[in-house]
Design an enzyme around this catalytic site. Structure first.
Site, PDB file in Angstrom:
ATOM      1  N   THR A 108    -111.763 -79.358  12.514  1.00 55.48           N
ATOM      2  CA  THR A 108    -111.440 -78.601  11.291  1.00 55.48           C
ATOM      3  C   THR A 108    -110.554 -79.412  10.359  1.00 55.48           C
ATOM      4  O   THR A 108    -110.790 -79.479   9.155  1.00 55.48           O
ATOM      5  CB  THR A 108    -110.676 -77.304  11.687  1.00 55.48           C
ATOM      6  OG1 THR A 108    -111.333 -76.729  12.805  1.00 55.48           O
ATOM      7  CG2 THR A 108    -110.626 -76.323  10.555  1.00 55.48           C
ATOM      8  N   LYS A 152     -93.676 -76.556  18.147  1.00 56.48           N
ATOM      9  CA  LYS A 152     -93.216 -76.764  16.764  1.00 56.48           C
ATOM     10  C   LYS A 152     -91.705 -76.582  16.673  1.00 56.48           C
ATOM     11  O   LYS A 152     -91.006 -77.353  15.994  1.00 56.48           O
ATOM     12  CB  LYS A 152     -93.930 -75.797  15.822  1.00 56.48           C
ATOM     13  CG  LYS A 152     -95.433 -76.062  15.733  1.00 56.48           C
ATOM     14  CD  LYS A 152     -96.157 -74.884  15.111  1.00 56.48           C
ATOM     15  CE  LYS A 152     -97.652 -75.132  15.015  1.00 56.48           C
ATOM     16  NZ  LYS A 152     -98.403 -73.924  14.687  1.00 56.48           N
TER      17      LYS A 152
HETATM   18  N1  HSE Z   1    -103.047 -72.829  16.157  1.00 61.55           N
HETATM   19  C1  HSE Z   1    -102.051 -73.134  15.212  1.00 61.55           C
HETATM   20  C2  HSE Z   1    -101.584 -71.850  14.536  1.00 61.55           C
HETATM   21  C3  HSE Z   1    -102.577 -74.122  14.212  1.00 61.55           C
HETATM   22  O1  HSE Z   1    -102.255 -70.828  14.672  1.00 61.55           O
HETATM   23  O2  HSE Z   1    -100.541 -71.840  13.906  1.00 61.55           O
HETATM   24  C4  HSE Z   1    -101.546 -74.732  13.328  1.00 61.55           C
HETATM   25  O3  HSE Z   1    -100.647 -75.509  14.042  1.00 61.55           O
END
Ligand code: HSE
Length: 440
Positions: free
Chosen positions: A13, A206
């Site tokens: 993507t 994150k």
């Molecule tokens: N899977 C992650 C989310 C993608 O839904 O935030 C972005 O890091």
């Protein structure tokens, strides 16, 4: 000026969106960067797959490690994903071969960011990862560059687009969890393994990265307390609404007297807070620092275009010759992470208990709370209307949902009280416990 030559690994993507972005904005991007930027070689798992992107004139390379060492590239763009394995081997190969690296791989950075940053800095290279955190939101740059003159006290926010999308749709449209998750997958928001999203690990990866930059500490993802959203039910969303809250999966890192507290879990946030208004795939990150005060950044947190936008910003920095330490200060000077245990967390709590409807049950629950020094702000029993599908609800003593809100207490106290209540036999199943975050 000579073109900056990119080797792109991964055409999913985000990779495909980056190809389109560079196609669409090529000249303008070159003008901003002061030089042309070209993808010269790519690699992906499946060469034959139809992607709807133009790769004419771009060389195909069979594996990421070979691409990483390719003498004709200046920058290795890693959009494969996953900690360890192929992606990390290729990134290490690229750094050892003298290539800058741009990556969106939060799992890899959470696990090996310290080591990779030291290698990059020892070779005078850039390891850039704006796309790894919160999609299009420039939170890495904001922390690393804009707030360089500040001491951060707390950083928190919605860091997973998939979870926020699921919670928003469950609440607004009364859809079930699995339907919402499938839709998030279809829209390209979820991780290859969506368990990373819904179990909270993606947000934790994150948060680990943001904590390092915000507090100048080594990444320590293991130190994060993590809960996902899989136990959230429509009853919790409904109760949150009635009690004046909205339910959000939050990542929070704050400075405490004992160290840095890092946690990811569903939280009740006041409806009046900025975070409460963040819906769908949108992410929001709030940073509280001494001179700048509070900044809140919000925007699309997942999806190909949003993430490709951040990848492009890192590529632009490299093309312009801008060099910043990976985590905002030399990797070797990052302090060891000092963890504040979740048990010391203080705050209010929401509890949903399935209580056997019999005399003394409420009194016993209230007593256990009092024994642990916990004051109750409210206790609400909602008797469900009996209906044809649930004849057991007609029986006396069948469990009924009870919702409790506590005043501020500690994690240690509430857990001890809840365990005791469970042992007393007044509740039919494991309690739901959700922290209340008094955000502005
Ligand atoms: N899977 C992650 C989310 C993608 O839904 O935030 C972005 O890091």
């Amino acid at each position: 000026m000579e073109a900056l030559r990119l080797g792109l690994a991964g055409l999913g993507t985000v990779g495909a969106a980056l190809v389109r972005l560079l196609d669409q904005h090529g000249d303008d991007f070159a003008a901003r960067c002061g030089r042309p930027v070209r993808i010269v070689a790519v690699t992906a798992r499946d060469r034959a797959k139809v992607r709807g992107i133009d790769l004419s004139g771009v060389r195909w390379v069979d594996d990421p490690e070979t691409l990483a060492r390719d003498p004709e590239i200046d920058v290795f763009v890693e959009l494969i994903g996953g900690a360890g394995g192929l992606a990390e081997r290729a990134v290490r190969a690229a750094l050892h071969a003298g290539k800058h690296v741009v990556t969106a791989n939060k799992a890899m950075l959470a696990a090996s960011g310290q080591d990779l940053a030291e290698i990059a800095e020892a070779h005078g290279l850039t390891l850039a990862f704006e796309a790894a955190v919160a999609g299009a939101i420039p939170i890495v740059k904001t922390l690393r560059e804009t707030l360089a003159g500040n001491s951060v006290n707390r950083i928190y926010g919605i860091l997973n687009g998939t979870c926020n999308y699921i919670l928003t749709r469950m609440e607004a449209e009364e859809l079930d969890f699995d339907t919402c998750l499938r839709e998030a997958q279809r829209l390209g928001y979820a991780e290859a393994d969506p368990a990373f999203d819904i179990e909270g690990y993606d947000a934790a990866h994150k948060l680990a990265i943001l904590t390092s930059i915000a507090f100048g500490t080594q990444i320590d993802a293991e130190a994060i307390y993590v809960e996902g959203i899989t136990s959230i039910t429509p009853a919790d969303l409904e109760a949150a609404d009635e009690l004046g809250y909205r339910l959000k999966l939050l990542g929070i890192a704050s400075r405490t007297e004992t160290g840095i507290e890092q946690r990811v879990h569903p939280a009740m946030v006041p409806k009046s807070s900025t975070i409460a208004s963040i819906d769908g795939v949108t992410n929001a990150v709030a940073v509280e620092s001494d001179y700048a005060g509070q900044l809140v950044l919000s925007g699309p947190g997942a999806g190909g275009n949003a993430t490709a936008s951040s990848v492009a910003s890192d590529i632009a920095d490299i093309a312009r010759g801008i060099k910043v330490p990976t985590f905002g200060r030399a990797a070797r000077s990052l302090a060891p992470h000092q963890r504040a245990a979740i048990q010391t967390h203080a705050g209010g709590y929401y509890l949903r208990l399935s209580v056997y409807d019999r005399p003394g049950a409420f009194a016993s629950i209230a007593t256990r709370m009092a024994e642990h020094g916990i004051s109750l702000e409210s206790i609400v029993q909602r008797r469900r209307e009996p209906h044809a599908d649930a004849p057991e609800l007609l029986r006396p003593h069948s469990p009924q949902p009870v919702f409790l809100i506590t005043y501020e207490t500690t994690e240690e106290a509430i857990r001890a009280a809840v365990n005791q209540i469970f042992r007393d036999g007044h509740i039919a199943s494991a309690p739901q416990l959700i922290r209340i975050e008094p955000l502005g």
